[in-house]
Design an enzyme around this catalytic site. Sequence first.
Site, PDB file in Angstrom:
ATOM      1  N   SER A 187     -21.184 -12.313 -12.967  1.00 48.94           N
ATOM      2  CA  SER A 187     -21.503 -13.548 -12.253  1.00 48.94           C
ATOM      3  C   SER A 187     -21.004 -13.500 -10.808  1.00 48.94           C
ATOM      4  CB  SER A 187     -20.943 -14.773 -12.983  1.00 48.94           C
ATOM      5  OG  SER A 187     -19.541 -14.708 -13.085  1.00 48.94           O
TER       6      SER A 187
ATOM      7  N   ASP B  46     -12.774  -2.591  -3.793  1.00 48.87           N
ATOM      8  CA  ASP B  46     -12.147  -3.829  -3.329  1.00 48.87           C
ATOM      9  C   ASP B  46     -13.025  -4.442  -2.235  1.00 48.87           C
ATOM     10  OD1 ASP B  46     -10.226  -5.529  -1.629  1.00 48.87           O
ATOM     11  OD2 ASP B  46      -9.012  -5.019  -3.364  1.00 48.87           O
TER      12      ASP B  46
ATOM     13  N   ALA C 146      -8.211   9.897  -2.319  1.00 49.25           N
ATOM     14  CA  ALA C 146      -7.309  10.886  -1.748  1.00 49.25           C
ATOM     15  C   ALA C 146      -5.893  10.482  -2.132  1.00 49.25           C
ATOM     16  CB  ALA C 146      -7.450  10.930  -0.230  1.00 49.25           C
ATOM     17  N   GLN C 147      -4.958  11.385  -1.977  1.00 47.69           N
ATOM     18  CA  GLN C 147      -3.577  11.096  -2.348  1.00 47.69           C
ATOM     19  C   GLN C 147      -2.666  11.666  -1.282  1.00 47.69           C
ATOM     20  OE1 GLN C 147      -2.639  12.398  -6.307  1.00 47.69           O
ATOM     21  NE2 GLN C 147      -0.512  11.776  -6.178  1.00 47.69           N
ATOM     22  N   SER C 148      -1.574  10.948  -0.981  1.00 50.19           N
ATOM     23  CA  SER C 148      -0.665  11.420   0.060  1.00 50.19           C
ATOM     24  C   SER C 148       0.708  11.811  -0.488  1.00 50.19           C
ATOM     25  CB  SER C 148      -0.503  10.357   1.151  1.00 50.19           C
ATOM     26  OG  SER C 148       0.035   9.175   0.602  1.00 50.19           O
ATOM     27  N   VAL C 149       1.127  11.245  -1.622  1.00 54.73           N
ATOM     28  CA  VAL C 149       2.409  11.589  -2.229  1.00 54.73           C
ATOM     29  C   VAL C 149       2.106  12.170  -3.604  1.00 54.73           C
ATOM     30  CG1 VAL C 149       4.642  10.739  -3.043  1.00 54.73           C
ATOM     31  CG2 VAL C 149       3.597   9.728  -1.003  1.00 54.73           C
TER      32      VAL C 149
ATOM     33  N   HIS D 266       3.132   7.552  -9.336  1.00 54.49           N
ATOM     34  CA  HIS D 266       3.978   6.388  -9.115  1.00 54.49           C
ATOM     35  C   HIS D 266       3.170   5.113  -9.269  1.00 54.49           C
ATOM     36  CE1 HIS D 266       2.238   7.329  -5.173  1.00 54.49           C
ATOM     37  NE2 HIS D 266       2.448   6.070  -4.827  1.00 54.49           N
TER      38      HIS D 266
ATOM     39  N   HIS E 189       3.248   0.896  -8.176  1.00 55.81           N
ATOM     40  CA  HIS E 189       3.850  -0.100  -7.297  1.00 55.81           C
ATOM     41  C   HIS E 189       4.010  -1.390  -8.081  1.00 55.81           C
ATOM     42  CE1 HIS E 189       3.168   1.925  -3.292  1.00 55.81           C
ATOM     43  NE2 HIS E 189       2.481   2.681  -4.120  1.00 55.81           N
TER      44      HIS E 189
END
Length: 119
Positions: A34, A51, A98-101, A105, A107
């Site tokens: 909807s 998002d 993509a990933q930076s660390v 993990h 949050h």
Amino acid sequence: MGLDGEVGKAQRAAAAGEERGQQPTIFSKIIARSVPATILYEDEKCLAFRDVAPQAPVHFLVIPKRPIPRISRVGPQDAELLGHLLVVASRTAQWHGAQSVYHLHLHVLGGRQLAWPPG
């Protein structure tokens, strides 16, 4: 207003929501189609979608189709579903992210009512 004030405000908001009963959320409306969304992945347990106000070039959410109102309501019965969400997030990120660390993990933010982006 101190931490106790913010925590109290959050607790009162949660209690008021529970008193009103389970109202449809934006996520339940996306699942029901909807509210439109750019869906990246879907199966019988979850949905991944972009998002609407991205904070990065790739920003998507992975949500369970069975609502879990907040992390404090998670129990042992949710272990399989939560594991599934992480697997879906991994697969979707491989296609779109993509990933930076390079260390898994999560949050967790709290202690006060938060705005987006958090800060």
